[in-house]
Design a protein around this motif. Structure first.
Motif, PDB file in Angstrom:
ATOM      1  N   LEU A  33      15.044  64.900  34.791  1.00 21.27           N
ATOM      2  CA  LEU A  33      14.509  64.221  35.975  1.00 21.27           C
ATOM      3  C   LEU A  33      14.588  62.710  35.818  1.00 21.27           C
ATOM      4  N   ARG A  34      14.461  62.226  34.606  1.00 17.09           N
ATOM      5  CA  ARG A  34      14.574  60.793  34.347  1.00 17.09           C
ATOM      6  C   ARG A  34      15.987  60.297  34.599  1.00 17.09           C
ATOM      7  N   GLN A  35      16.972  61.124  34.283  1.00 15.34           N
ATOM      8  CA  GLN A  35      18.359  60.670  34.296  1.00 15.34           C
ATOM      9  C   GLN A  35      19.127  61.039  35.563  1.00 15.34           C
ATOM     10  N   ASP A  36      18.618  62.006  36.335  1.00 18.28           N
ATOM     11  CA  ASP A  36      19.352  62.501  37.512  1.00 18.28           C
ATOM     12  C   ASP A  36      18.540  62.218  38.771  1.00 18.28           C
ATOM     13  N   ALA A  37      18.678  61.017  39.308  1.00 17.88           N
ATOM     14  CA  ALA A  37      17.899  60.607  40.489  1.00 17.88           C
ATOM     15  C   ALA A  37      18.210  61.463  41.718  1.00 17.88           C
ATOM     16  N   PRO A  38      19.464  61.801  42.017  1.00 15.29           N
ATOM     17  CA  PRO A  38      19.724  62.655  43.187  1.00 15.29           C
ATOM     18  C   PRO A  38      19.048  64.026  43.080  1.00 15.29           C
ATOM     19  N   LEU A  39      19.070  64.615  41.886  1.00 14.22           N
ATOM     20  CA  LEU A  39      18.391  65.905  41.693  1.00 14.22           C
ATOM     21  C   LEU A  39      16.894  65.749  41.930  1.00 14.22           C
ATOM     22  N   ALA A  40      16.312  64.717  41.364  1.00 10.83           N
ATOM     23  CA  ALA A  40      14.874  64.501  41.532  1.00 10.83           C
ATOM     24  C   ALA A  40      14.510  64.344  43.000  1.00 10.83           C
ATOM     25  N   ALA A  41      15.324  63.611  43.744  1.00 13.44           N
ATOM     26  CA  ALA A  41      15.046  63.408  45.172  1.00 13.44           C
ATOM     27  C   ALA A  41      15.110  64.729  45.933  1.00 13.44           C
ATOM     28  N   ARG A  42      16.090  65.576  45.590  1.00 10.99           N
ATOM     29  CA  ARG A  42      16.211  66.872  46.273  1.00 10.99           C
ATOM     30  C   ARG A  42      15.037  67.778  45.933  1.00 10.99           C
ATOM     31  N   LEU A  43      14.621  67.784  44.685  1.00 17.01           N
ATOM     32  CA  LEU A  43      13.489  68.616  44.287  1.00 17.01           C
ATOM     33  C   LEU A  43      12.213  68.181  44.998  1.00 17.01           C
ATOM     34  N   ARG A  44      11.998  66.872  45.094  1.00 15.70           N
ATOM     35  CA  ARG A  44      10.800  66.380  45.773  1.00 15.70           C
ATOM     36  C   ARG A  44      10.767  66.822  47.237  1.00 15.70           C
ATOM     37  N   LYS A  45      11.902  66.705  47.921  1.00 19.88           N
ATOM     38  CA  LYS A  45      11.968  67.099  49.333  1.00 19.88           C
ATOM     39  C   LYS A  45      11.704  68.589  49.502  1.00 19.88           C
ATOM     40  N   ASN A  46      12.319  69.407  48.666  1.00 21.53           N
ATOM     41  CA  ASN A  46      12.146  70.855  48.777  1.00 21.53           C
ATOM     42  C   ASN A  46      10.736  71.290  48.384  1.00 21.53           C
ATOM     43  N   ALA A  47      10.138  70.594  47.414  1.00 22.12           N
ATOM     44  CA  ALA A  47       8.773  70.935  47.008  1.00 22.12           C
ATOM     45  C   ALA A  47       7.790  70.670  48.138  1.00 22.12           C
ATOM     46  N   ARG A  48       7.962  69.573  48.823  1.00 21.24           N
ATOM     47  CA  ARG A  48       7.111  69.261  49.981  1.00 21.24           C
ATOM     48  C   ARG A  48       7.232  70.361  51.042  1.00 21.24           C
ATOM     49  N   ALA A  49       8.443  70.794  51.320  1.00 22.27           N
ATOM     50  CA  ALA A  49       8.664  71.845  52.321  1.00 22.27           C
ATOM     51  C   ALA A  49       8.022  73.161  51.880  1.00 22.27           C
ATOM     52  N   THR A  50       8.035  73.449  50.581  1.00 21.72           N
ATOM     53  CA  THR A  50       7.419  74.674  50.066  1.00 21.72           C
ATOM     54  C   THR A  50       5.938  74.714  50.392  1.00 21.72           C
ATOM     55  N   VAL A  51       5.251  73.612  50.162  1.00 21.80           N
ATOM     56  CA  VAL A  51       3.816  73.562  50.454  1.00 21.80           C
ATOM     57  C   VAL A  51       3.564  73.686  51.951  1.00 21.80           C
ATOM     58  N   GLU A  52       4.328  72.952  52.742  1.00 27.57           N
ATOM     59  CA  GLU A  52       4.137  72.998  54.200  1.00 27.57           C
ATOM     60  C   GLU A  52       4.312  74.414  54.736  1.00 27.57           C
ATOM     61  N   ASN A  53       5.287  75.133  54.226  1.00 26.77           N
ATOM     62  CA  ASN A  53       5.643  76.440  54.783  1.00 26.77           C
ATOM     63  C   ASN A  53       4.849  77.605  54.207  1.00 26.77           C
ATOM     64  N   HIS A  54       4.326  77.463  52.981  1.00 24.97           N
ATOM     65  CA  HIS A  54       3.756  78.639  52.322  1.00 24.97           C
ATOM     66  C   HIS A  54       2.382  78.441  51.702  1.00 24.97           C
ATOM     67  N   PHE A  55       1.914  77.209  51.535  1.00 25.33           N
ATOM     68  CA  PHE A  55       0.680  77.002  50.781  1.00 25.33           C
ATOM     69  C   PHE A  55      -0.261  76.014  51.475  1.00 25.33           C
ATOM     70  N   SER A  56      -0.463  76.210  52.766  1.00 23.25           N
ATOM     71  CA  SER A  56      -1.378  75.337  53.498  1.00 23.25           C
ATOM     72  C   SER A  56      -2.802  75.873  53.391  1.00 23.25           C
ATOM     73  N   VAL A  57      -3.766  74.971  53.302  1.00 19.78           N
ATOM     74  CA  VAL A  57      -5.164  75.383  53.206  1.00 19.78           C
ATOM     75  C   VAL A  57      -5.626  76.038  54.508  1.00 19.78           C
ATOM     76  N   GLN A  58      -5.011  75.671  55.617  1.00 14.23           N
ATOM     77  CA  GLN A  58      -5.394  76.282  56.892  1.00 14.23           C
ATOM     78  C   GLN A  58      -5.146  77.793  56.855  1.00 14.23           C
ATOM     79  N   ALA A  59      -4.002  78.209  56.318  1.00 18.40           N
ATOM     80  CA  ALA A  59      -3.725  79.646  56.188  1.00 18.40           C
ATOM     81  C   ALA A  59      -4.692  80.292  55.208  1.00 18.40           C
ATOM     82  N   GLN A  60      -5.002  79.598  54.117  1.00 21.48           N
ATOM     83  CA  GLN A  60      -5.941  80.123  53.120  1.00 21.48           C
ATOM     84  C   GLN A  60      -7.315  80.349  53.738  1.00 21.48           C
TER      85      GLN A  60
END
Length: 385
Positions: free
Chosen positions: A331-358
């Motif tokens: 993650l330190r050395q691959d900035a494009p990978l890190a950026a993609r992971l961050r974007k996809n991780a945000r989408a994961t929470v929005e789509n599957h782990f919202s407190v409203q659904a809980q």
């Protein structure tokens, strides 16, 4: 409006806070106050400061009290909890740990009409005493009206031990509340690459494994900064390990952080590391994903139910600190990978782990538990749809 029933959440507080405390903080204020009035009771050791847990709940308008005690079973403490239940005509007790489960079980024996459920955040079995309490808790939970597992992994363990009224309700957070408002890239000065540990500093969370991972990563990247956010019984051992590794200048121990300060801290992180030996579904994982922080973790417990390696985070072989250090360096050395992971991780929470659904799932379980005839079979409580 007078609620149909007052629900009390019972939790044993250590003072430093943990994932279960953040679950309470996130979910309780969102529950339907008209149907399920909410109160929180913290069981705390005498002399332990828990205002950091209590005051944020009170500021949200919740009834929150602290009941002091000492041992796993403290008669005076138990009687104080019983008095609270009777005075407030509590019909549903929602427990959050082994001591709370024991008190709930005993209250049910004295008051058979009381409904009891428990959220299974995971079991700690690092000592002989811990293993005894874990076995006792699993036996007690068979008599509960419902058990709420935070992950499929936790549910599988529960059912293995005969806790058949188990429903999976994944932890969640509010994606709008936990949102990165500014990019680190926007800062004119390049800050040091920051790797963080967030959570209770106890053996199951892997604090010593974190230090060993930091040692391995620092051999190749000496300038990495390591931030520790949390408190717990293994803090002295962690500090000693850092000093022994010669990394004291690289480490910043900040102690327990309330939610508002924790959000600020996430904004300065590059990687959240989860070196846990066992996990249910850690709140820090969801918070980091929502805040755009990359995650590197051991593939244990419920973590793989959130993180898919190479898609929204990076996973390492359980217990392999060299492998975990390698993921951090990637993650330190691959900035494009890190950026993609961050974007996809945000989408994961929005789509599957919202407190409203809980919250909606918990309300369904509460309503089902309070229905007449809810114990007509071992699987009467059904997963919400």
């Amino acid at each position: 409006m007078t609620p149909d029933t007052i629900t009390t959440h019972l939790r044993c507080a250590s003072g430093g806070g943990g994932g279960a405390d953040r679950v309470i903080f996130n979910t309780v204020p969102g529950l339907n106050a008209g149907r399920f009035g909410q109160a929180v009771l913290y069981l705390a050791k005498r002399g332990v400061e828990v205002s950091g847990l209590v005051e944020p709940l009170r500021q949200r308008g919740l009834l929150c009290e602290v009941v002091p005690g000492q041992r796993i079973f403290d008669l005076r403490q138990f009687l104080a909890v019983r008095r609270f239940v009777l005075d407030h005509k509590i019909r549903l007790l929602h427990c959050h740990d082994a001591k709370a489960d024991l008190y709930g079980f005993l209250l049910r024996l004295l008051h058979p009409s009381l409904r009891i459920i428990s959220t299974l955040h995971g079991w700690t079995e690092k000592t002989r005493r811990g293993r005894f309490y874990s076995r006792l808790d699993k036996a007690i939970l068979r008599r509960f009206d419902a058990a709420v597992a935070v992950s499929e992994y936790t549910a599988t363990i529960a059912r293995k031990y005969g806790i058949h009224r188990t429903v999976v309700v994944p932890n969640g957070i509010d994606p709008e509340e936990w949102r990165l408002t500014a990019s680190r890239d926007a800062h004119p000065n390049d800050p040091p690459f920051t790797v963080a540990f967030v959570g209770r500093i106890s053996a199951e969370k892997g604090p010593l494994e974190f230090v060993e991972t930091a040692r391995a990563a620092s051999r190749k990247e000496p300038g990495i900064r390591f931030v520790i956010l949390g408190e717990g019984p293994d803090l002295p051992a962690m500090r000693a390990a850092v000093a022994s590794a010669g990394l004291s200048l690289n480490f910043d121990f900040r102690g327990y952080q309330p939610p508002a300060e924790l959000k600020t801290a996430y904004r300065s992180m590059d990687v959240l590391v989860l070196p846990s030996r066992r996990e249910g579904l850690p709140m820090a994982l969801l918070e980091a994903c929502a805040m755009g922080v990359c995650v590197a973790a051991f593939s244990v417990g419920g973590i793989p139910e959130v993180i898919v390696h190479g898609q929204n985070g990076l996973l390492a072989k359980p217990g392999d600190t060299g492998d975990l250090a390698a993921q951090i360096l990637t993650l330190r050395q691959d900035a494009p990978l890190a950026a993609r992971l961050r974007k996809n991780a945000r989408a994961t929470v929005e789509n599957h782990f919202s407190v409203q659904a809980q919250v909606r799932q918990l309300e369904t379980i509460y309503a089902d538990t309070l229905k007449p005839g809810h114990l007509e079979g071992p699987n009467r409580v059904k997963p919400p749809r």
